[in-house]
Design an enzyme around this catalytic site. Sequence first.
Site, PDB file in Angstrom:
ATOM      1  N   LYS A 146      22.688  25.136  53.270  1.00  0.00           N
ATOM      2  CA  LYS A 146      24.077  25.072  52.821  1.00  0.00           C
ATOM      3  C   LYS A 146      24.812  26.346  53.235  1.00  0.00           C
ATOM      4  CE  LYS A 146      27.058  24.360  48.787  1.00  0.00           C
ATOM      5  NZ  LYS A 146      27.155  24.030  47.351  1.00  0.00           N
ATOM      6  N   SER A 223      30.430  20.591  46.272  1.00  0.00           N
ATOM      7  CA  SER A 223      30.568  21.330  47.517  1.00  0.00           C
ATOM      8  C   SER A 223      29.366  21.181  48.450  1.00  0.00           C
ATOM      9  CB  SER A 223      30.779  22.821  47.209  1.00  0.00           C
ATOM     10  OG  SER A 223      29.658  23.387  46.552  1.00  0.00           O
ATOM     11  N   SER A 247      28.326  20.427  42.049  1.00  0.00           N
ATOM     12  CA  SER A 247      28.192  20.438  43.505  1.00  0.00           C
ATOM     13  C   SER A 247      26.854  19.937  44.025  1.00  0.00           C
ATOM     14  CB  SER A 247      28.451  21.852  44.039  1.00  0.00           C
ATOM     15  OG  SER A 247      29.803  22.213  43.855  1.00  0.00           O
TER      16      SER A 247
END
Length: 559
Positions: A146, A223, A247
């Site tokens: 990520k 996210s 997220s």
Amino acid sequence: MTHLTEADGSPNSLTLGRRSFLGLAATVSATLAMTAAATTPADAEGSIEFPSSSGGLPHSSGSLAADEITQLDAVSLSLAIRDRHVTCVEVMAAYLDRIDRLNPHVNAIVNLRPHEELLLEAAEKDALLEAGNYQGWMHGFPHAVKDAADAKGLKTTYGFFRPPFDTEPATEDSVSIARIRSAGAVIIGKTNIPEFGLGSHTYNSVFGTTRNPYDLTRTAGGSSGGAAAALAARLVPVADGSDFMGSLRNPAGWNNLFGLRPSFGAVPIAAANAFTSHGAVEGPMARTAKDLALLYDTMSGYDPRAPLSLLRPQGQSLADNLDRDFTDVRLAWMGDLGGYLPTEPGVIEMCETALANMDALGVSVESVSALPKSTGFNGSDDLWPLWLTFRHWHIGAEIADLYQVPEMAAALKTEARFEIDGLLHGPTGQGPISGLDIWNMSLKRTAMYRAFLELFDTFDYIALPTAQVFPFPVETHWPATVDGVSMSSYHRWMETTTIATLIGAPAISIPAGFNADGLPMGLQILARPRAGDLQLLQLAHAWEQQTPWGPKSAIPDPT
């Protein structure tokens, strides 16, 4: 509806730790070439060895076709590599081929390293196996990190840093990524995020928008949207992510996956602010519960650089303890909190239909239509004001330095400005958030925590929808209204995810099915803080065996 196909074609959660943005701003240059990270860090607490073998795999190298390799769950892929049924080079080539064909559609993986480097590193993994050096259950796995976590040799852009305010490649891995690398993974690149991880829709000015593999016209969430889309599209075997306001849960729910927000401290984050950053956690995302548990085992465990991180008993593996009898287990279904949470029509009904599967597991589902109250916490009346102070304080402070650089301040998207403005002017415009405001917020949060502890004395689990809406069109930055109710901010429609964060509880998103348009939805399950991570993984393991939606199924082709 446009689904992801096999046809060729073209197109946290915040852990910044208040790093020196002014120093980053001084690095104004053309895009720097990424360097390969070929070294393997020393073993980290939390890395594991994959324990057992299973049948059903071919018995000679090269007998798996590329598409068969990428369809394997992570457990089966690990066994295939370890037992030499397939080489690491074949695995890497299969995933790179799939990324080349499908990633232009979903835009999930960014900053992909050159193919030649990755194939060479995969060959080195094969040489290690040939010499009897098996690094761990992720040996030879292609893994994309990520873009809010550091991976040595790759830039961490946070979906924001680019010329003229560029950033250098990371010089070391973050704690959890070092553990993933130590378990044998090959870091291939990054997964896309919203700018600074803000909002549950993955779009930014650096890499663009990530799309949902189940419907390319819809958002993949955020996210950890890039991580979820990559995992659902079979571009990676497992994925790491982070979670402040859903997220790991929202993208998992919208991509028919499992996503676990661990208890606070379970996965260490060596942030610059080690003592008061209580919102963001890092955690795993996977297509099966066993895969999820294995990645959790790898990422979790105490690290002295994170003083509030949690010890895990020596040798304990949650992945080895997933079977459980659910007789007499009780689950509280909170739904929309008695009408308090606006929800898109169909969300509550889908979740309640899915919950009927709990009966077959032995889990008793009971409706609890309101937040628990206690002295100092007045339930739903206090939830959003409490959240705004908590969020503005954490996120606004993390990125406030950007306001000191006019070029950066002008480039910030609305979501980031909202958080900084809330810090500087207060949630209601009453003035800057003060030390006394933070103290009073902490008292209210403590009262909320104690109210939920009492609820957990009665119930083993608490359930809510993973999101209050289904995946929305990618052109929409966030829903302006939900079921006729105006949303007061970019994230108000995700209020359902704030509860777990505020009380430090673990929460997991499990698949809840698809609506009439073929869009996935997830169920969000909470368990007791610090003690419930294993309970959630056990429930997910039983759930995937009982329900028909599993993420193991193929992504549908267009009709």
